[in-house]
Motif scaffolding. Sequence first.
Motif, PDB file in Angstrom:
ATOM      1  N   GLY A 280      18.689 -40.395  39.572  1.00 16.53           N
ATOM      2  CA  GLY A 280      17.887 -39.840  40.650  1.00 16.53           C
ATOM      3  C   GLY A 280      17.392 -38.430  40.422  1.00 16.53           C
ATOM      4  N   SER A 281      17.937 -37.739  39.412  1.00 11.61           N
ATOM      5  CA  SER A 281      17.484 -36.370  39.167  1.00 11.61           C
ATOM      6  C   SER A 281      17.683 -35.996  37.710  1.00 11.61           C
ATOM      7  CB  SER A 281      18.236 -35.374  40.060  1.00 11.61           C
ATOM      8  OG  SER A 281      19.577 -35.214  39.640  1.00 11.61           O
ATOM      9  N   VAL A 282      16.935 -34.981  37.294  1.00 13.12           N
ATOM     10  CA  VAL A 282      17.136 -34.356  35.998  1.00 13.12           C
ATOM     11  C   VAL A 282      16.884 -32.867  36.185  1.00 13.12           C
ATOM     12  CG1 VAL A 282      14.760 -34.825  35.250  1.00 13.12           C
ATOM     13  CG2 VAL A 282      16.535 -34.375  33.543  1.00 13.12           C
ATOM     14  N   THR A 283      17.765 -32.039  35.629  1.00  9.76           N
ATOM     15  CA  THR A 283      17.743 -30.597  35.883  1.00  9.76           C
ATOM     16  C   THR A 283      17.696 -29.835  34.566  1.00  9.76           C
ATOM     17  OG1 THR A 283      18.980 -30.832  37.942  1.00  9.76           O
ATOM     18  CG2 THR A 283      19.044 -28.674  36.885  1.00  9.76           C
ATOM     19  N   GLY A 284      16.907 -28.784  34.532  1.00 11.57           N
ATOM     20  CA  GLY A 284      16.828 -27.917  33.370  1.00 11.57           C
ATOM     21  C   GLY A 284      17.548 -26.607  33.624  1.00 11.57           C
ATOM     22  N   ILE A 285      18.494 -26.264  32.775  1.00 12.39           N
ATOM     23  CA  ILE A 285      19.302 -25.057  32.937  1.00 12.39           C
ATOM     24  C   ILE A 285      19.092 -24.162  31.718  1.00 12.39           C
ATOM     25  CG2 ILE A 285      21.637 -24.142  33.235  1.00 12.39           C
ATOM     26  CD1 ILE A 285      22.390 -27.000  34.286  1.00 12.39           C
ATOM     27  N   GLU A 286      18.664 -22.929  31.953  1.00 12.34           N
ATOM     28  CA  GLU A 286      18.490 -21.988  30.857  1.00 12.34           C
ATOM     29  C   GLU A 286      19.853 -21.536  30.361  1.00 12.34           C
ATOM     30  OE1 GLU A 286      15.916 -17.949  29.821  1.00 12.34           O
ATOM     31  OE2 GLU A 286      16.005 -18.712  31.887  1.00 12.34           O
ATOM     32  N   LEU A 287      20.054 -21.567  29.061  1.00  7.59           N
ATOM     33  CA  LEU A 287      21.352 -21.239  28.492  1.00  7.59           C
ATOM     34  C   LEU A 287      21.638 -19.744  28.622  1.00  7.59           C
ATOM     35  CD1 LEU A 287      21.240 -23.352  25.213  1.00  7.59           C
ATOM     36  CD2 LEU A 287      22.135 -24.020  27.445  1.00  7.59           C
ATOM     37  N   GLY A 288      22.918 -19.424  28.791  1.00 11.62           N
ATOM     38  CA  GLY A 288      23.331 -18.029  28.843  1.00 11.62           C
ATOM     39  C   GLY A 288      23.910 -17.649  30.189  1.00 11.62           C
ATOM     40  N   GLY A 289      24.249 -16.358  30.324  1.00 15.02           N
ATOM     41  CA  GLY A 289      24.826 -15.855  31.564  1.00 15.02           C
ATOM     42  C   GLY A 289      26.328 -15.921  31.561  1.00 15.02           C
ATOM     43  N   LYS A 290      26.919 -15.473  32.683  1.00 15.59           N
ATOM     44  CA  LYS A 290      28.363 -15.495  32.871  1.00 15.59           C
ATOM     45  C   LYS A 290      28.677 -15.929  34.289  1.00 15.59           C
ATOM     46  CE  LYS A 290      29.358 -11.756  29.584  1.00 15.59           C
ATOM     47  NZ  LYS A 290      29.989 -10.409  29.406  1.00 15.59           N
ATOM     48  N   GLY A 291      29.831 -16.575  34.453  1.00 20.33           N
ATOM     49  CA  GLY A 291      30.257 -16.988  35.783  1.00 20.33           C
ATOM     50  C   GLY A 291      29.379 -18.095  36.343  1.00 20.33           C
ATOM     51  N   ASP A 292      29.148 -18.054  37.642  1.00 22.12           N
ATOM     52  CA  ASP A 292      28.323 -19.062  38.307  1.00 22.12           C
ATOM     53  C   ASP A 292      26.849 -18.690  38.142  1.00 22.12           C
ATOM     54  OD1 ASP A 292      26.951 -20.784  40.022  1.00 22.12           O
ATOM     55  OD2 ASP A 292      28.573 -20.828  41.488  1.00 22.12           O
ATOM     56  N   VAL A 293      26.115 -19.485  37.367  1.00 21.46           N
ATOM     57  CA  VAL A 293      24.711 -19.173  37.071  1.00 21.46           C
ATOM     58  C   VAL A 293      23.754 -20.121  37.791  1.00 21.46           C
ATOM     59  CG1 VAL A 293      25.348 -18.231  34.815  1.00 21.46           C
ATOM     60  CG2 VAL A 293      24.660 -20.638  34.995  1.00 21.46           C
ATOM     61  N   THR A 294      24.247 -20.785  38.830  1.00 25.58           N
ATOM     62  CA  THR A 294      23.425 -21.772  39.526  1.00 25.58           C
ATOM     63  C   THR A 294      22.120 -21.160  40.027  1.00 25.58           C
ATOM     64  OG1 THR A 294      25.452 -22.900  40.243  1.00 25.58           O
ATOM     65  CG2 THR A 294      23.407 -23.507  41.359  1.00 25.58           C
ATOM     66  N   LYS A 295      22.199 -20.008  40.652  1.00 26.70           N
ATOM     67  CA  LYS A 295      21.001 -19.401  41.226  1.00 26.70           C
ATOM     68  C   LYS A 295      20.126 -18.722  40.173  1.00 26.70           C
ATOM     69  CE  LYS A 295      22.981 -18.650  45.814  1.00 26.70           C
ATOM     70  NZ  LYS A 295      23.321 -17.640  46.869  1.00 26.70           N
ATOM     71  N   SER A 296      20.740 -18.205  39.136  1.00 26.25           N
ATOM     72  CA  SER A 296      19.986 -17.415  38.163  1.00 26.25           C
ATOM     73  C   SER A 296      19.428 -18.219  36.996  1.00 26.25           C
ATOM     74  CB  SER A 296      20.868 -16.291  37.611  1.00 26.25           C
ATOM     75  OG  SER A 296      22.030 -16.829  36.987  1.00 26.25           O
ATOM     76  N   HIS A 297      20.057 -19.344  36.634  1.00 25.42           N
ATOM     77  CA  HIS A 297      19.676 -20.026  35.406  1.00 25.42           C
ATOM     78  C   HIS A 297      19.206 -21.472  35.583  1.00 25.42           C
ATOM     79  CE1 HIS A 297      21.445 -16.507  33.604  1.00 25.42           C
ATOM     80  NE2 HIS A 297      21.183 -16.948  32.386  1.00 25.42           N
ATOM     81  N   VAL A 298      19.339 -22.053  36.773  1.00 22.73           N
ATOM     82  CA  VAL A 298      18.765 -23.381  36.994  1.00 22.73           C
ATOM     83  C   VAL A 298      17.260 -23.203  37.154  1.00 22.73           C
ATOM     84  CG1 VAL A 298      18.646 -25.393  38.501  1.00 22.73           C
ATOM     85  CG2 VAL A 298      20.863 -24.347  37.991  1.00 22.73           C
ATOM     86  N   ALA A 299      16.509 -23.633  36.135  1.00 21.43           N
ATOM     87  CA  ALA A 299      15.075 -23.342  36.071  1.00 21.43           C
ATOM     88  C   ALA A 299      14.242 -24.328  36.869  1.00 21.43           C
ATOM     89  CB  ALA A 299      14.623 -23.337  34.612  1.00 21.43           C
ATOM     90  N   TRP A 300      14.655 -25.577  36.909  1.00 23.26           N
ATOM     91  CA  TRP A 300      13.872 -26.602  37.618  1.00 23.26           C
ATOM     92  C   TRP A 300      14.721 -27.851  37.820  1.00 23.26           C
ATOM     93  CZ3 TRP A 300      13.915 -30.887  34.669  1.00 23.26           C
ATOM     94  CH2 TRP A 300      13.992 -30.720  33.282  1.00 23.26           C
TER      95      TRP A 300
END
Length: 419
Positions: A280-300
């Motif tokens: 039902g879904s596919v998500t693109g996550i930009e690699l990198g960061g620290k801790g919880d990166v849900t808001k900062s690195h989930v691109a689409w």
Amino acid sequence: MKALLATVTLSLLIASTTFAGNWPGWRGPTSNGVAEGSGYPVSWGSDKNILWEVDFPGVSGSTPVIWGDDLFLTTTSEGKNRVLCLNKNTGKKKWETDFGTERAGKHKKGSGSSPSPATDDQFVFAYFKSGDLACLNKEGKILWQKNLQKEYGEDTLWWDLGTSPVLTNKLVVIACMQSDNSYLVAFDKATGKEVWKQDRNLDAPEEANQSYSTPVVVNQDGKELIYVLGADHVTAHDAGSGKELWRAGGLNPTQHKYFRSISSPVVSDGFLIAPYARGGSVTGIELGGKGDVTKSHVAWTNEAKGDFSDVPTPAAINGRFYICADKGEVLCFDVKTGKKIWGDRLPRSRHKFSASPILADGHIYVTREDGTTFVLDQGDQFKVVSENPLEGFALATPVFSDGKIYLKMTDKLYCIGKK
């Protein structure tokens, strides 16, 4: 002059077909569903381009692996877990080794040997539903073995164990994601000594805690990282210590109780692609960061009504990723934006797709459960090049080595090459 033209022609022929042989894990040499080399056949049938075929005992959904001239596959026979080694050029059996007691499958597509083996230049690693993990040398001798369920707790998956072992430079790593007591564990390849164990208990409801996906090992900026998909999250881990570096959630915003994951992640061009929600879904996550990166690195995130992949794992190359959905949709997306470039459905059939797509020499290979493999063009539009039926029930992903394709059914293996 004729000699010069002949030399140029020969050079062009050599340049047009390049072979690469090793296939160390079920998603290929770079773990993203991409075959090295060229010259692979695009059409075959029962009387065309079949170099050899062999039957093997038991029922097995695992994908073979190759190193050099050796092809390794797992199955079960006579109540035992079994590893077979075949000569990849002839199909002749070189050895077989049994260990542990078979635990039969529950699902009609399941078996005691759904996890695929892994190999490198020294060892072969095999893992089974029974919890048995073994390291063998290239002559079939068991160097060490252990049962993870006896050491760390019983399997609490609702269905059949599917995750496969993955290899770092020094370690073999297993992911266990289930209703409780979820963890990653790493063993020294040569000795079997536990090097680290990392708990992975995340806040997912009921069956959503359970995952049949396989981790991905990536060498990033000279450092080995492990990416894991399951329990409504993607987590990144240091391969040397198992320490969690970051996590991304949000894959199950409605807290659906039954979003167990089967399809594995794929990494390409600085992004991790995470199929989820039973297609039902596919998500693109930009690699990198620290801790919880849900808001900062989930691109689409793209959502669909089951039109993405639940079981097959995507393949990715050159800024694009390709999905083969369970019902036969084949789609191409931009890795960084998630924008769909093209997509359409293969001929309708009552049979689904469990094998994952492979990208080879400008083509996309997708194998349906009835043994039919479709070859499509990797270009800018949906284009089917060929449809190639073979007898058998196919759950394993095709393997590509030295210009040949190895297509494993649940009880038979075909070697396909240009004659």
